[in-house]
Design a protein around this motif. Structure first.
Motif, PDB file in Angstrom:
ATOM      1  N   ASP A 336      39.039  38.265  27.076  1.00 29.18           N
ATOM      2  CA  ASP A 336      37.982  38.125  28.081  1.00 29.18           C
ATOM      3  C   ASP A 336      38.290  39.050  29.246  1.00 29.18           C
ATOM      4  O   ASP A 336      39.319  38.898  29.910  1.00 29.18           O
ATOM      5  CB  ASP A 336      37.919  36.680  28.588  1.00 29.18           C
ATOM      6  CG  ASP A 336      36.794  35.885  27.966  1.00 29.18           C
ATOM      7  OD1 ASP A 336      35.655  36.366  28.000  1.00 29.18           O
ATOM      8  OD2 ASP A 336      37.070  34.797  27.448  1.00 29.18           O
ATOM      9  N   ASP A 337      37.403  40.011  29.488  1.00 26.71           N
ATOM     10  CA  ASP A 337      37.542  40.802  30.712  1.00 26.71           C
ATOM     11  C   ASP A 337      36.512  40.375  31.754  1.00 26.71           C
ATOM     12  O   ASP A 337      36.345  41.016  32.785  1.00 26.71           O
ATOM     13  CB  ASP A 337      37.436  42.293  30.433  1.00 26.71           C
ATOM     14  CG  ASP A 337      36.119  42.674  29.760  1.00 26.71           C
ATOM     15  OD1 ASP A 337      35.222  41.802  29.653  1.00 26.71           O
ATOM     16  OD2 ASP A 337      35.980  43.833  29.346  1.00 26.71           O
ATOM     17  N   PHE A 338      35.824  39.276  31.464  1.00 24.51           N
ATOM     18  CA  PHE A 338      34.896  38.637  32.409  1.00 24.51           C
ATOM     19  C   PHE A 338      33.853  39.635  32.923  1.00 24.51           C
ATOM     20  O   PHE A 338      33.610  39.757  34.120  1.00 24.51           O
ATOM     21  CB  PHE A 338      35.669  38.004  33.561  1.00 24.51           C
ATOM     22  CG  PHE A 338      36.680  36.993  33.108  1.00 24.51           C
ATOM     23  CD1 PHE A 338      36.275  35.798  32.529  1.00 24.51           C
ATOM     24  CD2 PHE A 338      38.036  37.236  33.224  1.00 24.51           C
ATOM     25  CE1 PHE A 338      37.208  34.862  32.086  1.00 24.51           C
ATOM     26  CE2 PHE A 338      38.975  36.302  32.787  1.00 24.51           C
ATOM     27  CZ  PHE A 338      38.562  35.118  32.219  1.00 24.51           C
ATOM     28  N   ASP A 339      33.264  40.334  31.978  1.00 22.99           N
ATOM     29  CA  ASP A 339      32.196  41.280  32.304  1.00 22.99           C
ATOM     30  C   ASP A 339      30.911  40.753  31.682  1.00 22.99           C
ATOM     31  O   ASP A 339      30.520  41.117  30.580  1.00 22.99           O
ATOM     32  CB  ASP A 339      32.528  42.679  31.766  1.00 22.99           C
ATOM     33  CG  ASP A 339      31.484  43.710  32.176  1.00 22.99           C
ATOM     34  OD1 ASP A 339      30.697  43.415  33.099  1.00 22.99           O
ATOM     35  OD2 ASP A 339      31.458  44.787  31.561  1.00 22.99           O
ATOM     36  N   GLY A 340      30.262  39.845  32.372  1.00 22.00           N
ATOM     37  CA  GLY A 340      29.071  39.188  31.848  1.00 22.00           C
ATOM     38  C   GLY A 340      29.158  37.701  32.111  1.00 22.00           C
ATOM     39  O   GLY A 340      29.896  37.249  32.987  1.00 22.00           O
ATOM     40  N   GLN A 341      28.441  36.902  31.336  1.00 26.76           N
ATOM     41  CA  GLN A 341      28.445  35.462  31.545  1.00 26.76           C
ATOM     42  C   GLN A 341      29.679  34.821  30.910  1.00 26.76           C
ATOM     43  O   GLN A 341      30.198  35.296  29.899  1.00 26.76           O
ATOM     44  CB  GLN A 341      27.184  34.831  30.958  1.00 26.76           C
ATOM     45  CG  GLN A 341      25.910  35.154  31.715  1.00 26.76           C
ATOM     46  CD  GLN A 341      24.721  34.365  31.199  1.00 26.76           C
ATOM     47  OE1 GLN A 341      24.700  33.943  30.052  1.00 26.76           O
ATOM     48  NE2 GLN A 341      23.721  34.180  32.049  1.00 26.76           N
ATOM     49  N   LEU A 342      30.132  33.727  31.503  1.00 25.67           N
ATOM     50  CA  LEU A 342      31.238  32.976  30.954  1.00 25.67           C
ATOM     51  C   LEU A 342      30.802  32.313  29.653  1.00 25.67           C
ATOM     52  O   LEU A 342      29.757  31.655  29.592  1.00 25.67           O
ATOM     53  CB  LEU A 342      31.691  31.913  31.959  1.00 25.67           C
ATOM     54  CG  LEU A 342      33.024  31.228  31.689  1.00 25.67           C
ATOM     55  CD1 LEU A 342      34.173  32.208  31.864  1.00 25.67           C
ATOM     56  CD2 LEU A 342      33.200  30.038  32.629  1.00 25.67           C
ATOM     57  N   ILE A 361      32.738  38.547  39.108  1.00 31.64           N
ATOM     58  CA  ILE A 361      32.472  39.655  40.023  1.00 31.64           C
ATOM     59  C   ILE A 361      32.541  40.943  39.212  1.00 31.64           C
ATOM     60  O   ILE A 361      33.582  41.268  38.629  1.00 31.64           O
ATOM     61  CB  ILE A 361      33.494  39.695  41.173  1.00 31.64           C
ATOM     62  CG1 ILE A 361      33.448  38.389  41.963  1.00 31.64           C
ATOM     63  CG2 ILE A 361      33.230  40.881  42.088  1.00 31.64           C
ATOM     64  CD1 ILE A 361      34.480  38.307  43.067  1.00 31.64           C
ATOM     65  N   SER A 362      31.445  41.652  39.140  1.00 35.18           N
ATOM     66  CA  SER A 362      31.366  42.854  38.316  1.00 35.18           C
ATOM     67  C   SER A 362      32.465  43.839  38.685  1.00 35.18           C
ATOM     68  O   SER A 362      32.642  44.184  39.860  1.00 35.18           O
ATOM     69  CB  SER A 362      29.996  43.506  38.485  1.00 35.18           C
ATOM     70  OG  SER A 362      29.906  44.674  37.712  1.00 35.18           O
ATOM     71  N   GLY A 363      33.225  44.262  37.679  1.00 40.38           N
ATOM     72  CA  GLY A 363      34.286  45.237  37.886  1.00 40.38           C
ATOM     73  C   GLY A 363      35.589  44.660  38.377  1.00 40.38           C
ATOM     74  O   GLY A 363      36.595  45.378  38.447  1.00 40.38           O
ATOM     75  N   ALA A 364      35.611  43.371  38.721  1.00 40.50           N
ATOM     76  CA  ALA A 364      36.837  42.769  39.261  1.00 40.50           C
ATOM     77  C   ALA A 364      37.378  41.660  38.375  1.00 40.50           C
ATOM     78  O   ALA A 364      38.594  41.478  38.264  1.00 40.50           O
ATOM     79  CB  ALA A 364      36.588  42.222  40.672  1.00 40.50           C
ATOM     80  N   GLY A 365      36.483  40.898  37.759  1.00 36.76           N
ATOM     81  CA  GLY A 365      36.933  39.795  36.920  1.00 36.76           C
ATOM     82  C   GLY A 365      36.360  38.473  37.359  1.00 36.76           C
ATOM     83  O   GLY A 365      35.300  38.409  37.991  1.00 36.76           O
ATOM     84  N   LEU A 366      37.069  37.407  37.059  1.00 40.77           N
ATOM     85  CA  LEU A 366      36.627  36.052  37.378  1.00 40.77           C
ATOM     86  C   LEU A 366      37.309  35.582  38.659  1.00 40.77           C
ATOM     87  O   LEU A 366      38.541  35.504  38.731  1.00 40.77           O
ATOM     88  CB  LEU A 366      36.973  35.102  36.237  1.00 40.77           C
ATOM     89  CG  LEU A 366      36.511  33.660  36.425  1.00 40.77           C
ATOM     90  CD1 LEU A 366      35.010  33.557  36.200  1.00 40.77           C
ATOM     91  CD2 LEU A 366      37.256  32.722  35.482  1.00 40.77           C
ATOM     92  N   SER A 520      40.785  31.891  47.330  1.00 37.82           N
ATOM     93  CA  SER A 520      40.465  32.166  45.936  1.00 37.82           C
ATOM     94  C   SER A 520      41.430  33.182  45.338  1.00 37.82           C
ATOM     95  O   SER A 520      42.121  33.921  46.064  1.00 37.82           O
ATOM     96  CB  SER A 520      39.027  32.665  45.791  1.00 37.82           C
ATOM     97  OG  SER A 520      38.866  33.914  46.443  1.00 37.82           O
ATOM     98  N   ALA A 521      41.463  33.230  44.020  1.00 32.12           N
ATOM     99  CA  ALA A 521      42.227  34.218  43.263  1.00 32.12           C
ATOM    100  C   ALA A 521      41.307  34.824  42.211  1.00 32.12           C
ATOM    101  O   ALA A 521      40.313  34.205  41.808  1.00 32.12           O
ATOM    102  CB  ALA A 521      43.435  33.564  42.605  1.00 32.12           C
ATOM    103  N   THR A 522      41.643  36.022  41.764  1.00 31.85           N
ATOM    104  CA  THR A 522      40.828  36.722  40.784  1.00 31.85           C
ATOM    105  C   THR A 522      41.632  36.948  39.510  1.00 31.85           C
ATOM    106  O   THR A 522      42.813  37.304  39.565  1.00 31.85           O
ATOM    107  CB  THR A 522      40.343  38.077  41.338  1.00 31.85           C
ATOM    108  OG1 THR A 522      39.589  37.838  42.530  1.00 31.85           O
ATOM    109  CG2 THR A 522      39.461  38.797  40.329  1.00 31.85           C
ATOM    110  N   PHE A 523      40.969  36.760  38.385  1.00 34.71           N
ATOM    111  CA  PHE A 523      41.580  36.977  37.078  1.00 34.71           C
ATOM    112  C   PHE A 523      40.834  38.114  36.378  1.00 34.71           C
ATOM    113  O   PHE A 523      39.736  37.912  35.857  1.00 34.71           O
ATOM    114  CB  PHE A 523      41.512  35.703  36.243  1.00 34.71           C
ATOM    115  CG  PHE A 523      42.350  34.582  36.783  1.00 34.71           C
ATOM    116  CD1 PHE A 523      43.646  34.380  36.327  1.00 34.71           C
ATOM    117  CD2 PHE A 523      41.853  33.730  37.761  1.00 34.71           C
ATOM    118  CE1 PHE A 523      44.427  33.350  36.826  1.00 34.71           C
ATOM    119  CE2 PHE A 523      42.625  32.704  38.270  1.00 34.71           C
ATOM    120  CZ  PHE A 523      43.923  32.508  37.805  1.00 34.71           C
ATOM    121  N   PRO A 524      41.400  39.326  36.371  1.00 34.97           N
ATOM    122  CA  PRO A 524      40.724  40.448  35.706  1.00 34.97           C
ATOM    123  C   PRO A 524      40.660  40.301  34.190  1.00 34.97           C
ATOM    124  O   PRO A 524      39.755  40.873  33.555  1.00 34.97           O
ATOM    125  CB  PRO A 524      41.573  41.664  36.093  1.00 34.97           C
ATOM    126  CG  PRO A 524      42.325  41.230  37.319  1.00 34.97           C
ATOM    127  CD  PRO A 524      42.573  39.775  37.146  1.00 34.97           C
TER     128      PRO A 524
END
Length: 531
Positions: A336-342, A361-366, A520-524
């Motif tokens: 999962d690179d989180f580019d789209g819907q979960l 977040i587009s280009g950043a991840g979840l 918050s934290a981001t998961f690419p």
């Protein structure tokens, strides 16, 4: 006549691997459909579809925020128990229990019915069916609708199980008739009842022996739907209680399904335990299997293999054979690179919708907003996927800048609030980030090891090998290095401890902000690889 294809296939059990218990099976518009229990996990009631009983696809869930589905405060292994899926006039009926309390003699369960003309929904607002017990299923017979389930007795000094109860549901009025009848009694607990009409005889299938090592399927017959029911002279249609070496253990809780050509099959739960020092632990939870069955000359259901043992490989056409050892699972790596819907067919969250704490977040991840502690029954920020094999690797890349020791984010192996292992980026008492390996067993939380965090995003990894799990840390692009000794993953199982535990192991990501500041934290990226 159904358009389900009649192909020559072999069923390889479990057909639904990992935590997928209490299967309820039906046919709908040319496909077989199975609904499975989800307990405290959100969304509720997992739905699976197959054209041939052999190849299954998880297509989503029935219960989510669209019908105000709320699991806040639900205890571990409470929540959604044993759904029942049936089809009436080309419309899906889905009954289920939500268990709020299971404390000693007390069990508070609310039973509901929701319907839809599509597996994709929308599902109707649930109709309340009462709180008499749990494991209720629908039986439709000559235009009448019957609800059969477990009746619970809370009174001290009395057996908690007080019989299998049958009551008519008045569909046009959307209410129960108010005239329940106890149709079956037993000295021990029987549950998971399902009614069928076969050759003018009513067949009641039952789960018996609890959902552990003594589990099994038994049955009873009656000339009318109200009874009297006489018990099958054979002690178990299906069980593994007498064969602890079989690959499929805990076999029980079954439902029948008939193919268009008349062949009959039984969907049931089972577990594949892992061994630790000679003891068995079902870390993957209870899974869904399918066996081929037949009706004998006396109207009783029997496995075609001539035994009561669940088989790993089941020929769909002909042949009885014996127990066949499981084949090697096919490699399965999902990134999962989180580019789209979960993808909520794979991801689940604890007790609340992921939309309340996560966004892509587009280009950043979840991005995950930190939630409450791992003991919370209300506001955890945790997303996870089922572990489906005893050998598995999962990796998460986390971009987190905690500002206090009460903020953390990372990778988790999860069973419930009293059984988990977390590899997390957090803040040291002084300046700087650290990575900690923290575990929870019962009432005890343990800091296993910690190390300075690499600069930038951090890659966290867990490798599961049967009863053990090894956690590793690296910077992005670097080789992971193990942190701490191998951990006792066998404790993340149905069978560890003295509490009732009904779910299974998950691997996922979480973020904590114990001060509730909105950090918050981001998961690419997240990946999981089953072997």
């Amino acid at each position: 006549m159904s358009s389900i294809p009649d192909e020559r296939t072999t069923i390889q059990n479990p057909v639904l691997r990992g935590f997928n218990p209490d299967p309820s099976i039906t046919t709908f518009r040319g496909d077989y459909v199975i609904a499975t229990s989800t307990f405290e996990w959100f969304p509720g009631i997992r739905l699976h579809r197959s054209p041939d009983l052999a190849e299954w696809t998880t297509i989503g869930h029935a219960l989510d925020e669209r019908i105000a589905f709320d699991l806040a405060g639900i205890p571990d292994s409470g929540g959604v128990w044993a759904p029942s899926i049936t089809v009436v006039d080309d419309r899906i009926w889905l009954a289920y229990s939500v268990v709020h309390t299971m404390d000693g003699d007390d069990l508070d369960a609310r039973n509901y019915l929701t319907t839809s003309d599509s597996l994709d929904g929308p599902w109707t607002e649930p109709v309340f069916l009462g709180s008499r017990g749990f494991d209720f299923s629908f039986f439709h017979d000559e235009g009448r609708h019957w609800l059969v389930g477990v009746q619970w007795d809370h009174r001290p000094g009395r057996p908690s199980f007080s019989g299998i109860v049958l009551e008519e549901y008045l569909a046009e009025e959307k209410r129960m008739s108010g005239d329940p009848r106890v149709i079956f009694r037993s000295d021990g607990l029987v549950e998971g009842p399902n009614l069928y009409k076969i050759n003018d005889t009513y067949l009641l299938t039952l789960a018996e022996g609890g959902t552990g090592w003594n589990h099994g399927v038994t049955a009873a017959q009656a000339p009318t739907v109200l009874g009297p029911y006489r018990r099958d002279p054979v002690s178990a249609v299906l069980t593994s209680r007498d064969a602890p070496g079989l690959p499929l253990q805990k076999a029980g809780h079954g439902e029948l399904i008939r193919r268009p050509d008349g062949a009959l099959f039984l969907a049931h739960l089972a577990a594949r335990p892992v061994l630790h020092e000679g003891s068995r632990y079902s870390t993957l939870g209870r899974e869904t299997c399918i066996q081929k069955v037949e009706i004998d000359g006396d109207g009783w259901v029997r496995l075609v293999a001539g035994t009561h043992h669940a088989r790993t490989l089941v020929p769909v056409h002909g042949g009885s054979g014996g127990v066949i050892a499981p084949t090697e699972a096919r490699p399965d790596r999902v990134v999962d690179d989180f580019d789209g819907q979960l993808d909520v067919a794979r991801w689940s969250s604890l007790r609340r919708s992921p939309s309340s704490f996560a966004r892509i977040i587009s280009g950043a991840g979840l991005e995950m907003v930190g939630g409450q502690s791992s003991s919370s029954l209300f506001g955890q920020s945790l997303l996870a996927q089922r572990v489906t094999e005893h050998r598995m690797s999962a990796e998460a890349v986390v971009d987190a800048q905690p500002t206090t020791t009460r903020q953390s984010a990372g990778l988790v192996l999860w069973y419930d609030t009293q059984g988990w292992m977390s590899l997390q980026v957090t803040r040291a008492d002084g300046a700087g980030r650290i990575v900690q390996l923290v575990t929870r067993t019962g009432d005890t939380t343990t800091l296993v090891a910690e190390t300075e965090a690499p600069r930038g995003p951090v890659r966290l990894r867990v490798d599961l090998d049967g009863p053990d799990a090894v956690f590793s840390v690296a910077g992005v692009g670097a080789e992971p290095k193990a942190l701490g000794a191998p951990q006792a993953a066998w404790k993340l199982s149905d069978d560890f401890g003295d509490r009732l535990r009904f779910t299974g192991m998950f691997a996922g990501i979480r973020a904590d902000d114990l001060d509730g500041t909105g950090w918050s934290a981001t998961f690419p990226e997240f990946s999981i690889h089953h072997r």
